[in-house]
Design a protein around this motif. Structure first.
Motif, short mmCIF file in Angstrom:
data_model
loop_
_atom_site.label_atom_id
_atom_site.label_comp_id
_atom_site.label_asym_id
_atom_site.label_seq_id
_atom_site.Cartn_x
_atom_site.Cartn_y
_atom_site.Cartn_z
N ILE A 123 34.08 7.80 -100.23
CA ILE A 123 33.29 8.62 -101.39
C ILE A 123 32.08 7.89 -101.54
O ILE A 123 31.95 6.29 -101.59
CB ILE A 123 34.00 8.56 -102.71
CG1 ILE A 123 35.62 8.90 -102.58
CG2 ILE A 123 33.40 9.34 -103.80
CD1 ILE A 123 36.36 8.51 -103.67
N VAL A 124 30.88 8.53 -101.56
CA VAL A 124 29.58 7.71 -101.75
C VAL A 124 28.79 8.63 -102.86
O VAL A 124 28.83 10.13 -102.77
CB VAL A 124 28.62 7.55 -100.54
CG1 VAL A 124 27.53 7.17 -100.73
CG2 VAL A 124 29.52 6.94 -99.43
N GLY A 125 28.49 7.77 -103.91
CA GLY A 125 27.94 8.58 -104.91
C GLY A 125 26.96 7.84 -105.52
O GLY A 125 27.10 6.48 -105.76
N GLY A 126 25.45 8.17 -105.97
CA GLY A 126 24.73 7.47 -106.47
C GLY A 126 23.93 8.46 -107.67
O GLY A 126 23.96 9.64 -107.71
N ARG A 127 23.24 7.47 -108.40
CA ARG A 127 22.47 8.22 -109.49
C ARG A 127 21.36 8.82 -109.29
O ARG A 127 20.88 9.74 -109.69
CB ARG A 127 22.09 7.19 -110.74
CG ARG A 127 23.61 6.45 -111.43
CD ARG A 127 24.41 7.84 -112.48
NE ARG A 127 23.36 8.21 -113.07
CZ ARG A 127 22.97 7.65 -114.17
NH1 ARG A 127 23.39 6.65 -114.80
NH2 ARG A 127 21.82 8.61 -115.22
N LEU A 153 32.66 17.29 -98.59
CA LEU A 153 31.97 17.76 -99.78
C LEU A 153 30.39 16.86 -99.81
O LEU A 153 30.47 15.61 -99.66
CB LEU A 153 32.76 17.25 -100.93
CG LEU A 153 32.14 17.78 -102.31
CD1 LEU A 153 32.40 19.13 -102.63
CD2 LEU A 153 32.54 16.81 -103.40
N GLU A 168 27.72 17.38 -103.10
CA GLU A 168 27.32 18.12 -104.06
C GLU A 168 26.04 17.19 -104.88
O GLU A 168 25.94 15.93 -104.74
CB GLU A 168 28.32 18.06 -105.25
CG GLU A 168 29.34 19.25 -104.77
CD GLU A 168 30.51 19.25 -105.85
OE1 GLU A 168 31.15 20.39 -105.54
OE2 GLU A 168 30.56 18.64 -106.61
N PRO A 189 24.22 16.87 -108.16
CA PRO A 189 23.99 16.63 -109.45
C PRO A 189 22.63 16.35 -109.96
O PRO A 189 21.71 15.99 -109.11
CB PRO A 189 24.83 15.15 -110.02
CG PRO A 189 24.92 14.21 -108.85
CD PRO A 189 25.04 15.37 -107.82
N ARG A 190 22.23 17.03 -111.14
CA ARG A 190 20.94 16.79 -111.56
C ARG A 190 20.81 15.51 -112.11
O ARG A 190 21.37 15.39 -113.45
CB ARG A 190 20.40 17.95 -112.65
CG ARG A 190 19.39 17.94 -113.21
CD ARG A 190 17.98 17.99 -112.35
NE ARG A 190 16.56 17.88 -112.85
CZ ARG A 190 16.52 16.53 -113.28
NH1 ARG A 190 16.94 15.32 -112.96
NH2 ARG A 190 15.17 16.28 -113.95
N ASP A 191 20.22 14.49 -111.62
CA ASP A 191 20.26 13.23 -112.22
C ASP A 191 18.79 12.48 -111.86
O ASP A 191 17.95 13.06 -112.21
CB ASP A 191 21.31 12.34 -111.49
CG ASP A 191 21.78 11.25 -112.60
OD1 ASP A 191 21.05 10.84 -113.54
OD2 ASP A 191 22.89 10.90 -112.54
N GLY A 235 20.94 13.19 -108.19
CA GLY A 235 21.78 12.33 -107.81
C GLY A 235 22.66 12.70 -106.55
O GLY A 235 22.50 13.84 -105.92
N SER A 236 23.97 12.20 -106.14
CA SER A 236 24.61 12.86 -105.25
C SER A 236 26.27 12.31 -105.16
O SER A 236 26.44 11.31 -105.78
CB SER A 236 24.11 11.84 -103.83
OG SER A 236 23.92 10.74 -103.88
N LEU A 237 26.82 13.09 -104.70
CA LEU A 237 28.32 12.85 -104.28
C LEU A 237 28.68 13.43 -103.31
O LEU A 237 28.55 14.77 -102.96
CB LEU A 237 29.30 13.42 -105.59
CG LEU A 237 30.89 13.66 -105.45
CD1 LEU A 237 31.15 12.06 -105.33
CD2 LEU A 237 31.50 14.28 -106.31
#
Lengths: 238, 238, 238
Positions: free
Chosen positions: C49-53, C76, C78, C80-82, C90-92
């Motif tokens: 899992i990699v996710g950032g703001r 996956l 996706e 996000p609006r960030d 941002g990202s997931l």
């Protein structure tokens, strides 16, 4: 100090304010033209309105207590993408009631619960965590999240969303819970927030145990992104 | 002071900047490959582009003056979720024209109107209010909001959205207006902004009266959430 | 200084952090109840899992290198609006793998590439520009943007979106590239970000030439909105 305090408000419609830049309002007789635009049941002449810039879970769990305590119905729950630059949601909740005193009371109860329901919200400049729990879900939680009515119900929320994915896994492994829904930035009910949200029911002890395990993991991970303490917005309640 | 002023720009395509971190640009001959991607009418070789970080209403009402004043058409109006951490929208507006001078002029008119159309935008750290009015709606307002062409038209916008719901009720009760649309965070045309927006037409005096009543109520409520003054971004015009 | 450094994390699932408030995590055996909610192929017991703001392009182009280098699949992506109050995403990103060491390695490679892929991200208080380039697109870029696999591929991103529209035109005129997609705030794959994004393939030299021309124009225009220097987040790589 009076010099910097928000202004008082003498409008009949004003009920109060609370955490998360949340305001509570009531309209005794919604104008028929607006009533039609709002597409709510005509029997509800009165509406209560609760809306905040920060937080959807706190307001929704608070509204669930309000519908238990009053003769009102939650007719609208919407989640703007907000949190004032953060990665989450704000909220707009509308209660319908046949009597204005019920609508007002629903708003009052919601506002009064927010200090508690912000207790397991933890924010840093890098993101936030949120946990909510109820021993018995009612109609607001059913409407917002599909929570089975009358059962214990909890949610775990992590931002950036990656943390929320891990916390969902931690929660399911920590206790015997029943998944109700799982939401990510592009699926499942968020408004493109940078959150992964896990919603689950189960027996009361299991739901709390799952939340506590997820909370413990989430705080450790969020702490790696920014040196700020991962502290409760008010006082933890779960 | 030159040391901190934004840089000048000698690009042919650059028209200017204005309130709300808004930039105006023009392209004399859109590249055919991009033109196809943009899905706009082939007859418009030239486009004008206006986009801002903060504000959609101000730019859209300004663009409405531009289409009245020039031989151009508004071919795109989109509302990003923005306002730089606030609860509202930014904007992207594209004008199509057969002649580059018309496209440029449409952008120039739009930028020149923004000082006025930001006049009834009121922001505090807790939220914002916005009001717009025109005596005669044209094609930009028709495209964006469904405003009846040629009629007086106004909007009231409140953030957090709860304030906007109350202002919609106040507006409908204050004067005989005709609701055109009503938008909330999850319905009616917002991009998940934390706003409730009420759009209405009617005779000119009624539209203004409805706006003024809503503005009076909105300012009182927004003032309860933060001690900052609820002040105009430029100078009120309604 | 240790007093202000983010906390260390001893969780098995923690891989690391990187630019953009990005965190990398791995789950060796996703709980079956969550696995079902995630709707990913059952053969992938392990996920990375990699996710950032802040940033979607940097993480997606980095993930593309990860899928090339490991036995994993991107299941996956996706957006996000960030961007923490900025106008972007941002990202997931979730990698699936049959073996936990592959999932972990995919996350490690992604995190290690982020310093490079933030190199052509340029931000000011008024907006941002982003450019990404690869000589050979793989499955992450195909999944996220429809990039033709094996070909050179680039993107130009401008915020406010008006700048991105102009840069798209500049890119198409500067070299012979093949448009793959074009996205604006309300169309084409953004999550209501205030961006226009142009995605294109072509021969390696043409893609880079198109990006460089757009970058030159974008920096000039963004510089007119705020006096802050339009500087790379790390070090330009294109």
């Amino acid at each position: 100090a009076p010099a910097t305090a928000p202004k008082a408000c003498n409008l009949t419609e004003f009920v109060g304010t609370a955490n998360g830049h949340t305001v509570g309002l009531v309209i005794a007789n919604v104008d028929p033209l607006l009533h039609e635009q709002m597409k709510i049941d005509k029997k509800y002449r009165s509406i209560g309105i609760v809306g905040g810039r920060t937080g959807a879970g706190p307001q929704i769990f608070a509204a669930d207590e309000a519908v238990k305590a009053t003769n009102s119905e939650v007719v609208l729950i919407e989640l703007p993408r907000d949190t004032e630059g953060g990665g989450g949601h704000g909220s707009l909740i509308v209660f319908g009631a046949e009597d204005v005193s019920d609508a007002r009371r629903a708003v009052e109860v919601t506002l009064s619960e927010l200090d508690r329901t912000f207790g397991d919200v933890y924010g840093t400049p890098a993101g936030h965590l949120e946990f909510q729990y109820t021993a018995r879900a009612s109609f607001a939680l059913n409407k917002a999240f599909g929570a089975p009515i009358g059962q214990a119900f909890g949610i775990t929320v992590g931002c950036p969303a990656a943390i929320g994915v891990l916390m969902a896994d931690t929660a399911t492994k920590a206790a015997t819970v029943v998944p109700v829904a799982y939401a990510t930035p592009g699926n499942g009910g968020t408004s493109y927030s940078n959150e992964a949200i896990f919603m689950f029911s189960g027996d009361s002890g299991a739901v709390r145990q799952a939340i506590r395990a997820a909370r413990d993991v989430g705080k450790q991970v969020l702490g790696t992104l920014d040196p700020a303490p991962v502290a409760s917005a008010t006082k933890p309640y779960i």
